[in-house]
Design an enzyme around this catalytic site. Structure first.
Site, PDB file in Angstrom:
ATOM      1  N   GLY A 189     -59.470  -7.853  69.117  1.00 11.51           N
ATOM      2  CA  GLY A 189     -58.759  -6.642  68.726  1.00 11.51           C
ATOM      3  C   GLY A 189     -57.661  -6.245  69.680  1.00 11.51           C
ATOM      4  N   HIS A 190     -56.927  -5.190  69.311  1.00  9.12           N
ATOM      5  CA  HIS A 190     -55.768  -4.755  70.092  1.00  9.12           C
ATOM      6  C   HIS A 190     -56.182  -4.229  71.465  1.00  9.12           C
ATOM      7  CE1 HIS A 190     -56.521  -1.074  67.401  1.00  9.12           C
ATOM      8  NE2 HIS A 190     -57.026  -0.772  68.571  1.00  9.12           N
ATOM      9  N   ASN A 191     -55.331  -4.498  72.447  1.00  7.11           N
ATOM     10  CA  ASN A 191     -55.482  -4.032  73.832  1.00  7.11           C
ATOM     11  C   ASN A 191     -56.640  -4.684  74.583  1.00  7.11           C
ATOM     12  OD1 ASN A 191     -53.411  -2.204  73.151  1.00  7.11           O
ATOM     13  ND2 ASN A 191     -54.878  -0.585  72.691  1.00  7.11           N
ATOM     14  N   SER A 222     -59.557  -2.603  73.095  1.00  3.15           N
ATOM     15  CA  SER A 222     -59.541  -2.038  74.440  1.00  3.15           C
ATOM     16  C   SER A 222     -60.742  -2.419  75.295  1.00  3.15           C
ATOM     17  CB  SER A 222     -59.406  -0.506  74.386  1.00  3.15           C
ATOM     18  OG  SER A 222     -58.205  -0.140  73.742  1.00  3.15           O
TER      19      SER A 222
END
Length: 344
Positions: free
Chosen positions: A242-244, A262
């Site tokens: 996923g993002h980050n 994250s």
């Protein structure tokens, strides 16, 4: 398909082994003990393989010291400390990579300002956006897409149909297998009574040197931070990052893993198949997560976790053992309680 052959003596020299038997045996291929023919190299890693070793028709067999004596159907034995590691070295010698010839296929589309290093190979129907950069000797197979501004390092191999979106930076000696998607927008929404509204993703996606990404795995770009995969990390097929997310160096992430946004993963971490990791967690260096575990909290460095929800592995085993001990007790209680009472 093998492109050459080696004598058993040459194999022993290549892997630093001790040859026992006929050094002139010609090795052209490899195979398991029970199927290898007289031109094949096989291997045995422990005494459990002794029976198969005695009946094998292999031309030569890589064995540990404990199997240096005894019955063997092979004409030669090569004694090494690590038979499997030695086999890998021989396979590389017998089956070397055959990279495509350097050049640009006439069907490829290359945007303005894009720079290609020396000896690159650009396959059929590749699409390169504006101001992209591809390092020397890198190979892009058919139907690869690099968006505007994407950078690719040297000696990188990108498989058929892989896509690298804007903001992606791919290191050197990286392998992206067929259908890998790098730097797409993550699954982030703001929800209210009118529906779900996409959060813009303006971060990048950075893959360090020697990273490998399996087929149809997806690594999302960051929303406001970058998504980062550290040097030497290997990601299997069908993985979602996923993002980050920040993944450290030399990690092994196996098929079906999902890592929510994250999360921070340290160096040398192993996530076995179908592990799920929720968002904003920290998994410490050298942690080991067993297959199908669900991670809902931080994992300390060096810890081994398993289960759903995941907990320290020893704790998980004790809980499982306790459950197994309870089964006969429950069975006995059910025999003592009349059926009409159990049914209410």
């Amino acid at each position: 398909m093998a492109t050459g052959s080696l004598t058993a003596q040459a194999v022993a020299d290549l892997v630093g082994g001790r040859l026992l038997g006929d050094g002139a045996v010609r090795i052209c291929t490899v195979g398991p003990l029970d199927k290898a023919g007289p031109d094949a190299l096989s291997f045995a890693v422990s005494g459990r393989y002794a029976a198969h070793l005695g009946t094998s028709r292999a031309g030569a067999v890589l064995v540990p010291e404990e199997l240096s004596t005894g019955d063997s159907g092979a004409r030669a034995r090569i004694v090494v400390a690590d038979p499997y590691g030695a086999l890998v070295r021989v396979v590389r010698a017998l089956f070397p990579d055959e990279p495509p010839a350097a050049g640009i296929d006439p069907t490829a589309r290359i945007g303005a300002g894009t720079e290609l290093g020396a000896d690159v190979s650009i396959g059929p129907f590749v699409v390169l956006g504006r101001n992209a950069r591809v390092g020397q000797r890198s190979r892009l197979a058919q139907h690869v897409t690099l968006d505007d501004g994407v950078t690719v390092g040297e000696d990188t191999v990108i498989g058929p149909g892989a896509v690298c979106y804007r903001g992606s930076r791919i290191g050197s000696r990286v392998v992206l297998k067929a259908g890998a998607i790098i730097g797409g927008e993550g699954f982030g929404y703001l929800s209210d009574r009118t529906g779900h509204h996409r959060i813009p993703h303006v971060g990048g996606c950075i893959l360090g040197d020697e990273v490998e990404v399996g087929s149809h795995s997806c690594i999302d770009r960051g929303s406001i931070d970058d998504t980062v995969v550290g040097r030497g990390t290997k990601i299997d097929n069908l993985v979602q990052v996923g993002h980050n997310v920040h993944i450290g160096e030399r990690c092994l992430i196996m098929a079906g893993v999902g890592i929510a946004g994250s999360t921070r993963i340290g160096n040398d971490v192993i996530l076995a198949g179908h592990v799920g990791v929720t968002d904003h967690l920290v998994i410490g260096d050298r942690a080991r997560i067993a297959a199908k575990s669900a991670i809902f909290g931080d994992v300390p460095p060096g810890a081994s976790f398993s289960g759903h929800p995941a907990r320290p592995h020893r704790q998980f085993l004790r809980a499982q053992a306790a459950m197994y001990r309870l089964v006969p007790i429950v069975d006995e209680l059910e025999r003592l309680v009349p059926e009409r009472v159990r049914d209410g």
